[in-house]
Structure formats: C-alpha cells, structure tokens
Design a protein around this motif. Structure first.
Motif, PDB file in Angstrom:
ATOM      1  N   LEU A  18     -40.827  44.553 -17.586  1.00 50.96           N
ATOM      2  CA  LEU A  18     -40.860  44.987 -18.982  1.00 50.96           C
ATOM      3  C   LEU A  18     -39.494  44.911 -19.650  1.00 50.96           C
ATOM      4  N   GLY A  19     -38.432  44.908 -18.875  1.00 50.65           N
ATOM      5  CA  GLY A  19     -37.101  44.947 -19.472  1.00 50.65           C
ATOM      6  C   GLY A  19     -36.645  46.388 -19.602  1.00 50.65           C
ATOM      7  N   ALA A  31     -28.898  41.685 -25.823  1.00 54.62           N
ATOM      8  CA  ALA A  31     -28.546  40.504 -25.036  1.00 54.62           C
ATOM      9  C   ALA A  31     -27.095  40.083 -25.251  1.00 54.62           C
ATOM     10  N   ILE A  32     -26.549  40.365 -26.432  1.00 54.61           N
ATOM     11  CA  ILE A  32     -25.172  39.921 -26.726  1.00 54.61           C
ATOM     12  C   ILE A  32     -24.155  40.585 -25.806  1.00 54.61           C
ATOM     13  N   LEU A  81     -28.793  39.186 -13.745  1.00 56.85           N
ATOM     14  CA  LEU A  81     -28.495  38.975 -15.170  1.00 56.85           C
ATOM     15  C   LEU A  81     -29.200  37.795 -15.804  1.00 56.85           C
ATOM     16  N   PRO A  82     -29.278  36.621 -15.171  1.00 51.94           N
ATOM     17  CA  PRO A  82     -29.992  35.514 -15.826  1.00 51.94           C
ATOM     18  C   PRO A  82     -31.445  35.855 -16.159  1.00 51.94           C
ATOM     19  N   ILE A  87     -35.550  37.593 -20.327  1.00 56.20           N
ATOM     20  CA  ILE A  87     -36.479  38.574 -20.899  1.00 56.20           C
ATOM     21  C   ILE A  87     -36.085  38.887 -22.327  1.00 56.20           C
ATOM     22  N   PHE A  88     -34.811  39.109 -22.562  1.00 56.59           N
ATOM     23  CA  PHE A  88     -34.330  39.485 -23.892  1.00 56.59           C
ATOM     24  C   PHE A  88     -34.498  38.355 -24.903  1.00 56.59           C
ATOM     25  N   TRP A  89     -34.195  37.122 -24.490  1.00 53.55           N
ATOM     26  CA  TRP A  89     -34.169  36.005 -25.434  1.00 53.55           C
ATOM     27  C   TRP A  89     -35.493  35.243 -25.526  1.00 53.55           C
ATOM     28  N   PHE A  90     -36.169  35.080 -24.398  1.00 50.22           N
ATOM     29  CA  PHE A  90     -37.348  34.208 -24.368  1.00 50.22           C
ATOM     30  C   PHE A  90     -38.638  34.931 -23.997  1.00 50.22           C
ATOM     31  N   ASN A  91     -38.563  36.247 -23.839  1.00 54.71           N
ATOM     32  CA  ASN A  91     -39.734  37.048 -23.459  1.00 54.71           C
ATOM     33  C   ASN A  91     -40.357  36.538 -22.159  1.00 54.71           C
TER      34      ASN A  91
END
Length: 315
Positions: A18-19, A31-32, A81-82, A87-91
């Motif tokens: 889920l993140g 994500a930044i 981390l990758p 998850i944050f950028w591409f779901n």
C-alpha cells in the motif's frame, strides 16, 4: 482490486504494497525527498569506496570497516527504495511472493550485518586508543577480513529463518501489506495461524543480535572513556574523543530509530499506521544517507582527500 486479494487463497502469488496508508494524496511530493535521499546514499557511499580504494594512506582497518559499512548501506537502501519510488510515482504496488521473501531477507540480513560492522568499528577504536602500539599487529589485514566475513555470515544466517517462517503460514485473509516494502512482522500479521513463533524469533534477533552488539559497543566505549580520562591534558582528551565522534553519531543514527521501529511494530497499536511506516523507512534510509556525510565531515583524512577532488572539478 480482485477478490483474490481478500479471500480464498493460502499462498498468494503476489502481495500488494500500500505504501504509506493515509498519505496517498502526497505521494508525488513524498517521492521527492525520498529520491534525493537515495541519490545522496548512492553518491556518498560510492565516493567513500572510491576514495579509500585509490588512496593508499587510507588502507587501514578503520577505513576497511567504513567500506564494509558503505557496501551494506548501498544494499540495504537499494533493496527497498526503488520499489518505494515505483509505488509513489507509478502506482506499481504488486510484488511477487518470491520477490517479497527476497526483499524481506535482504532487509533483515543486511541490517544485522550493519550492526556487526558497527561493533567491529567500536573494537577498532578500542584497540587504537587503549592499545595503540599493538594496533597494527592485532588488527592485521587477515583479521579485518575475518571480522568482515564473520559479520556477513552472521547476518546471512540469522535472517535465514525469516523467509521460511513467512512461507510456512497460510494467508487466507488478505495479501495487502500496509507498508512500502516487505517487512517480516507486517507480512506474518496477514497469516491465519498462530504467528507467535515468528514474533518470538524477531525479538530473539533484536535482543541476541543487535542487543549483544550494543552491549559490546558499550563495553568498548567504557574502556575508551577510561583511557581518555587518564590523559593529562584537556586538549589531548578532546583530540582522542574527536576520533570517536563520527562513529558515535553513526551508531545513534542507526540504533535509535531501529529499536523504536521494532518496538512500535509490536507494542504501538494505538499509533497511526502512517507513523509506523514512516519510522520504518527512517530506520532503513536515514542511516545509509547520514553515514557518508558523518564520516566525510568528521573524519579529517577523508575530508582532506575529498576537498581537492571538488576543487579540481571547479577549476
């Protein structure tokens, strides 16, 4: 989401990460800083490895242990981390069951390895300060290599039961993990059976692995402090203590969030879920980022080798 994510399965082919529950709307912004942290981890630790490799004057036990720490930090952060950024950028939330087990194993084994390396570095400081005339004969290249191998083997072996414990349980409730990566307790909590064995083994690793390391680190520094206070002048005491300051900072950055994360997983049921997840990520990402900064700033020999490199780039 398919029904298979909630009922009617025992060995899911995939898990869903889920993140950070509750902070989904802020994923793009979260994500930044995480991405910047990862860049610092990669650059900082590779620079440490590069400087020590190509500078003969740094071919000493302290810097060999520092290289081991850098390698451990690179693996520890890269194992989580990758996927977190995807998850944050591409779901991209799905992770295969086998990949989840591998990630879980790498996180726990390299975490124990890092703890062992910190203990080895404390021993190096103890010998250098309390028995300086015999430092080169006690910590030879062969001994340093054996210590590094022992730390790697201990971490590999002590974390080996984790994936087997995860695999043995039936998962009939859900395959949704409320985290950014596969962490042992978060995964086994999804199981239907009695997970007391998994929980007990996790506490065993915490106390008999990292707990023993902290004990031996504390014993080393008690002897170091006794030696420092016997020095005749304040300047001499400050100079010797300064050689330990970077190691002490790195130890605090590693152990404090690590133990806090472990205890909140088991006993912090009233805390918000996103707080649990953030603490778990701080434990895995902040020490690998801070270690090269701490040692680069606080260690005179590395700082002296690093500054000319950047000044040449600017001219």
């Amino acid at each position: 989401m398919s029904d298979s994510n909630t009922t009617g399965f025992t060995n899911p082919s995939t898990f869903i990460l889920l993140g950070i529950p509750g902070l989904e709307a802020a994923y793009v912004w979260l994500a930044i800083p995480f991405c910047l942290m990862y860049v610092i981890v990669l650059l900082g630790n590779f620079i440490i490895l590069f400087i020590v490799k190509f500078e003969p004057s740094l071919h000493m036990p302290m810097y060999y242990f520092l290289c081991m720490l850098a390698v451990t930090d690179l693996v520890l952060s890269t194992s989580t981390l990758p996927k977190m950024l995807s998850i944050f950028w591409f779901n991209s939330r799905e992770i295969k069951f086998s990949a989840c087990l591998a990630q879980l194993y790498f996180v726990h084994s390299f975490s124990v390895m890092e703890s062992g390396i910190f203990m080895a570095m404390a021993y190096d400081r103890y010998v250098a300060i309390c028995n300086p005339l015999r430092h080169s004969t006690i910590l030879t290249y062969v001994v340093v290599a054996k210590i590094g191998l022992a730390a790697a083997l201990r971490g590999s072996i002590i974390a080996l039961p984790y994936p087997f414990l995860v695999r043995r349980w039936p998962y009939c409730r859900t395959n949704i993990i409320s985290h950014t990566h596969c962490e042992h307790m978060y995964v086994v909590k999804l199981a239907c059976g009695d997970i007391s064995i998994s929980s007990s083994y996790g506490l065993f690793v915490l106390f008999c692995g990292k707990g023993l390391d902290i004990f031996f680190i504390a014993m080393s520094y008690i002897q170091i402090l006794r030696a420092i206070f016997k020095l005749p002048t304040k300047d001499a005491r400050l100079k010797i203590f300064g050689t330990c300051s970077s190691h002490l900072c790195a130890i605090l950055a590693f152990y404090i969030p690590g133990f806090f994360s472990s205890f909140t997983q088991r006993f912090g049921q009233n805390m918000a879920m996103h707080f649990h997840v953030l603490i778990g990520n701080v434990y895995l990402l902040v020490p690998p980022m801070l270690n090269p900064i701490i040692y680069g700033v606080r260690t005179k020999e590395i700082r002296e080798k690093l500054l000319p490199f950047f000044t040449r780039k600017q001219t």
